[in-house]
Scaffold this active site. Structure first.
Site, PDB file in Angstrom:
ATOM      1  N   HIS A  18       2.581   2.131   0.085  1.00  0.00           N
ATOM      2  CA  HIS A  18       2.818   3.452  -0.630  1.00  0.00           C
ATOM      3  C   HIS A  18       3.116   3.301  -1.938  1.00  0.00           C
ATOM      4  CE1 HIS A  18       2.369   4.501   3.663  1.00  0.00           C
ATOM      5  NE2 HIS A  18       0.774   4.695   3.131  1.00  0.00           N
ATOM      6  N   ASP A 118       4.474  11.601  -1.534  1.00  0.00           N
ATOM      7  CA  ASP A 118       3.280  10.522  -1.659  1.00  0.00           C
ATOM      8  C   ASP A 118       2.835  11.173  -0.014  1.00  0.00           C
ATOM      9  OD1 ASP A 118       4.731   9.207   0.644  1.00  0.00           O
ATOM     10  OD2 ASP A 118       3.737   7.198  -0.638  1.00  0.00           O
ATOM     11  N   GLN A 356      -3.318 -10.573  -5.878  1.00  0.00           N
ATOM     12  CA  GLN A 356      -4.502  -9.616  -5.913  1.00  0.00           C
ATOM     13  C   GLN A 356      -4.732  -8.537  -7.095  1.00  0.00           C
ATOM     14  OE1 GLN A 356      -5.177  -7.471  -2.410  1.00  0.00           O
ATOM     15  NE2 GLN A 356      -5.981  -6.025  -2.747  1.00  0.00           N
ATOM     16  N   HIS A 371     -10.310  -5.096   4.168  1.00  0.00           N
ATOM     17  CA  HIS A 371      -9.702  -3.841   5.320  1.00  0.00           C
ATOM     18  C   HIS A 371      -9.934  -2.731   4.999  1.00  0.00           C
ATOM     19  CE1 HIS A 371      -6.356  -3.186   2.679  1.00  0.00           C
ATOM     20  NE2 HIS A 371      -5.720  -3.034   3.655  1.00  0.00           N
ATOM     21  N   ASN A 375      -5.508   1.226  -2.136  1.00  0.00           N
ATOM     22  CA  ASN A 375      -5.350   0.146  -3.451  1.00  0.00           C
ATOM     23  C   ASN A 375      -6.376  -0.701  -3.538  1.00  0.00           C
ATOM     24  OD1 ASN A 375      -2.893   2.343  -4.235  1.00  0.00           O
ATOM     25  ND2 ASN A 375      -2.146   1.114  -1.978  1.00  0.00           N
ATOM     26  N   SER A 376      -6.451  -1.725  -2.374  1.00  0.00           N
ATOM     27  CA  SER A 376      -7.240  -2.421  -2.135  1.00  0.00           C
ATOM     28  C   SER A 376      -8.571  -2.428  -2.978  1.00  0.00           C
ATOM     29  CB  SER A 376      -7.372  -3.222  -1.100  1.00  0.00           C
ATOM     30  OG  SER A 376      -6.500  -3.532  -0.581  1.00  0.00           O
ATOM     31  N   GLU A 379      -9.050  -0.895  -6.472  1.00  0.00           N
ATOM     32  CA  GLU A 379      -9.036  -2.115  -7.201  1.00  0.00           C
ATOM     33  C   GLU A 379      -9.906  -3.246  -7.375  1.00  0.00           C
ATOM     34  OE1 GLU A 379      -5.813  -4.139  -5.480  1.00  0.00           O
ATOM     35  OE2 GLU A 379      -3.976  -2.864  -6.011  1.00  0.00           O
ATOM     36  N   GLN A 396      -9.618   3.806   6.914  1.00  0.00           N
ATOM     37  CA  GLN A 396      -9.542   2.937   6.712  1.00  0.00           C
ATOM     38  C   GLN A 396     -11.705   2.663   7.145  1.00  0.00           C
ATOM     39  OE1 GLN A 396      -7.715  -0.807   7.363  1.00  0.00           O
ATOM     40  NE2 GLN A 396      -5.958   0.002   6.577  1.00  0.00           N
TER      41      GLN A 396
HETATM   42  N1  UDP Z   1      -1.502  -6.698  -2.232  1.00  0.00           N
HETATM   43  C1  UDP Z   1      -1.185  -7.858  -3.133  1.00  0.00           C
HETATM   44  N2  UDP Z   1      -1.386  -9.370  -2.558  1.00  0.00           N
HETATM   45  C2  UDP Z   1      -1.305  -9.042  -0.977  1.00  0.00           C
HETATM   46  C3  UDP Z   1      -2.041  -8.023  -0.486  1.00  0.00           C
HETATM   47  C4  UDP Z   1      -1.712  -7.280  -0.762  1.00  0.00           C
HETATM   48  O1  UDP Z   1      -1.021  -7.632  -3.730  1.00  0.00           O
HETATM   49  O2  UDP Z   1      -1.716 -10.993  -0.392  1.00  0.00           O
HETATM   50  C5  UDP Z   1      -1.549  -5.297  -2.370  1.00  0.00           C
HETATM   51  C6  UDP Z   1      -2.933  -4.943  -3.201  1.00  0.00           C
HETATM   52  O3  UDP Z   1      -3.296  -5.641  -4.345  1.00  0.00           O
HETATM   53  C7  UDP Z   1      -2.752  -3.488  -3.245  1.00  0.00           C
HETATM   54  C8  UDP Z   1      -1.597  -3.239  -1.797  1.00  0.00           C
HETATM   55  O4  UDP Z   1      -0.712  -4.171  -1.722  1.00  0.00           O
HETATM   56  O5  UDP Z   1      -2.071  -2.744  -3.524  1.00  0.00           O
HETATM   57  C9  UDP Z   1      -2.335  -2.925   0.092  1.00  0.00           C
HETATM   58  O6  UDP Z   1      -2.653  -1.366  -0.246  1.00  0.00           O
HETATM   59  P1  UDP Z   1      -4.066  -0.726   0.620  1.00  0.00           P
HETATM   60  O7  UDP Z   1      -3.883   0.303   1.055  1.00  0.00           O
HETATM   61  O8  UDP Z   1      -5.266  -2.048   0.053  1.00  0.00           O
HETATM   62  O9  UDP Z   1      -3.435  -1.611   1.976  1.00  0.00           O
HETATM   63  P2  UDP Z   1      -1.955  -1.367   2.477  1.00  0.00           P
HETATM   64  O10 UDP Z   1      -1.518  -2.748   2.609  1.00  0.00           O
HETATM   65  O11 UDP Z   1      -1.435   0.070   2.308  1.00  0.00           O
HETATM   66  O12 UDP Z   1      -3.414  -1.190   4.178  1.00  0.00           O
END
Ligand code: UDP
Length: 480
Positions: A18, A118, A356, A371, A375-376, A379, A396
């Site tokens: 978030h 948010d 990431q 997963h 955000n992933s 990206e 997801q």
């Molecule tokens: N992230 C990262 N490194 C890691 C794991 C996650 O930078 O080893 C970042 C990833 O790039 C993303 C965020 O953490 O921006 C995870 O958000 P996402 O919505 O994908 O999943 P959530 O963690 O909320 O389930």
């Protein structure tokens, strides 16, 4: 402080998933419109990653147009028990923090001209109304999940029994049909507190002056159109017209050029030869699933970078709010015996956390086993990287369905990983298909096309650019 400068406060709920999109949104507004941004970040005492991230963000914010005010963590231990779901916990964390948020806003010398909150912070409505500040909600995922959150009030009245037991897909006018298996976690059990919280969230959303979504017109054209034009839905829900702002794709850009072990390893690999494997900021696999995944990667003989965290045989999001104190150094002990030695020439295993955004933007990365956290996903999409969709929690499964069936940029296991163990042979097959085969070629090409579409949305005149202009105009029109 320049009082003629527009001032927007953005409230973020706890969790990296978030905090990151809120910071990205803040940066985008500050960079493009010279708006003063104050980020009110609700923190948890247990997340060291969050604290580090906040510190770094403050340091790198040289222009000083963004101020980050951490809202100290609150104790909700008396309100929860071992079965309280993360969704409920997040809503409770925000609810309990409301007095602190109130006093923080009250003490600001330059009161914000608008508040953007948010997804878990929609409970702030009475505070925004008390201070007479225009209020916008930021739904950090898709338009499709937003329609579900809003339309759910109708399902709640019309459907009997559990949604997951339905034989037919759920139908939301103007949106893609939703398979019962893919419903968001809060809708899995109607007797759980998170179900009630989810319904409240949908109702609160409808009371905002507008909703920002982290998607773009070309990604979900029909759903965005339906959200905008759905007079019928609004009349049933008795909600006023609220504008929709598809401000996405909002994603972080590369932040540092510090030497990094993973990037140095990737520098030595061939173009698009590496599969990146990561389950977000808090996703975990069961012990058995982790073993199968390790074997699947080894059997595929594909180069890989895998971010691992200790397995958990409870909920897949059990690490979401407590990632501190876990093992962060040394080689993981929970992988199959000899795995690290046997795969030392093809793979890199990184405990807990890696950069990431930098990894997905590296030319050696050709696929992402994810997963499907939004955000992933964003990206990956903005870097043109095709995916193996491995949904675990929250919304997801809907993201996975969108990526595979609607957009064609991902493949996924035959049966949802949340329902059945995905075996090593299937994993090996998926990896090879995504990275090599002819069938995978179409997916790889579609991913490249979506990268272009994301770039168009962000450029001048694109849907993201226009949405942000409209949002700023709307805020300005409400100034007293
Ligand atoms: N992230 C990262 N490194 C890691 C794991 C996650 O930078 O080893 C970042 C990833 O790039 C993303 C965020 O953490 O921006 C995870 O958000 P996402 O919505 O994908 O999943 P959530 O963690 O909320 O389930």
């Amino acid at each position: 402080m320049d009082r003629s400068q527009l001032h927007i406060a953005i409230l973020s709920s706890p969790g990296m998933g978030h905090l990151i999109p809120v910071l990205v949104l803040g940066n985008r507004l500050a960079a493009h419109y010279n708006i003063k941004i104050t980020i009110l970040a609700i923190t948890t005492s247990s997340s060291s990653a969050e604290t580090e991230f906040l510190k770094k963000s403050t340091l790198t914010n040289e222009k000083k147009t963004i101020e980050i005010i951490p809202i100290p963590s609150v104790d909700i231990s008396h309100l929860i028990n071992s079965s309280t779901k993360v969704f409920t916990q997040l809503r409770l964390l925000v609810r309990e923090a409301l007095p602190k948020i109130h006093s923080t806003i009250a003490s600001m010398t330059h009161r914000p001209d608008a508040l953007i909150v948010d997804i878990f912070c929609t409970q702030i409505l009475p505070i925004a109304e008390e201070f007479n500040i225009p209020k916008y909600a930021y739904h950090p995922t898709t338009a499709w999940t937003l329609t579900l959150a809003i339309y759910c009030q109708i399902f709640d009245k019309e459907i009997e029994g559990e949604y997951v037991d339905l034989k037919e897909p759920l139908k939301i006018p103007g949106s893609k049909e939703l398979r019962p298996d893919d419903v968001v976690d809060p809708l899995l059990d109607r007797s759980d507190q998170q179900y009630e919280e989810y319904l409240k969230l949908g109702m609160e959303y409808a009371a905002f002056d507008g909703i920002l979504i982290n998607t773009w017109e070309d990604l979900e054209p029909e759903t965005i159109k339906a959200l905008r034009n759905n007079e019928k839905l609004r009349s049933i829900l008795k909600v006023p017209v609220f504008p929709i702002y598809p401000v996405g794709p909002l994603r972080r850009t590369v932040e540092t050029n510090e030497p990094d072990e993973v990037i140095e390893w990737l520098d030595k690999q061939n173009n698009k030869s590496v599969l990146f494997v990561s389950f977000g900021s808090g996703g975990t696999l069961s012990t058995q699933q982790m073993t199968e995944l390790a074997w699947g990667l080894e059997l595929s003989q594909q180069k890989f970078v895998w971010i691992v965290r200790p397995p958990s045989d409870g909920d897949a999001d059990s690490a979401y709010l407590n990632s501190a104190g876990k093992e962060t150094r040394g080689m993981p002990k929970y992988l199959p015996e000899g795995f690290l030695t046997r795969t030392k020439d093809i793979g890199l295993v990184v405990p807990m956390w890696a950069k990431q955004v930098e990894i997905l933007g590296h030319s050696s990365v050709g696929g992402f086993l994810t997963h499907c956290g939004w955000n992933s996903t964003v990206e990956s999409l903005t870097n043109g990287v095709p995916m193996i969709a491995w949904p675990l929690y929250a919304e997801q499964k809907m993201n996975a369905a969108l990526l595979t069936e609607e957009l064609g940029v991902a493949i996924r296991p035959a049966v949802l990983p949340t329902k059945k163990l995905v075996k090593r042979e299937e994993i090996k097959g998926m990896v090879r298909m995504l990275m090599y085969t002819k069938e995978g070629k179409t997916i790889r090409e579609k991913a490249q096309k979506l990268k272009m579409s994301a770039e168009n949305a962000l450029s001048v005149g694109g849907s993201s650019y226009n949405s942000i202009c409209e949002l700023v105009k709307d805020i300005q029109s409400r100034l007293l």
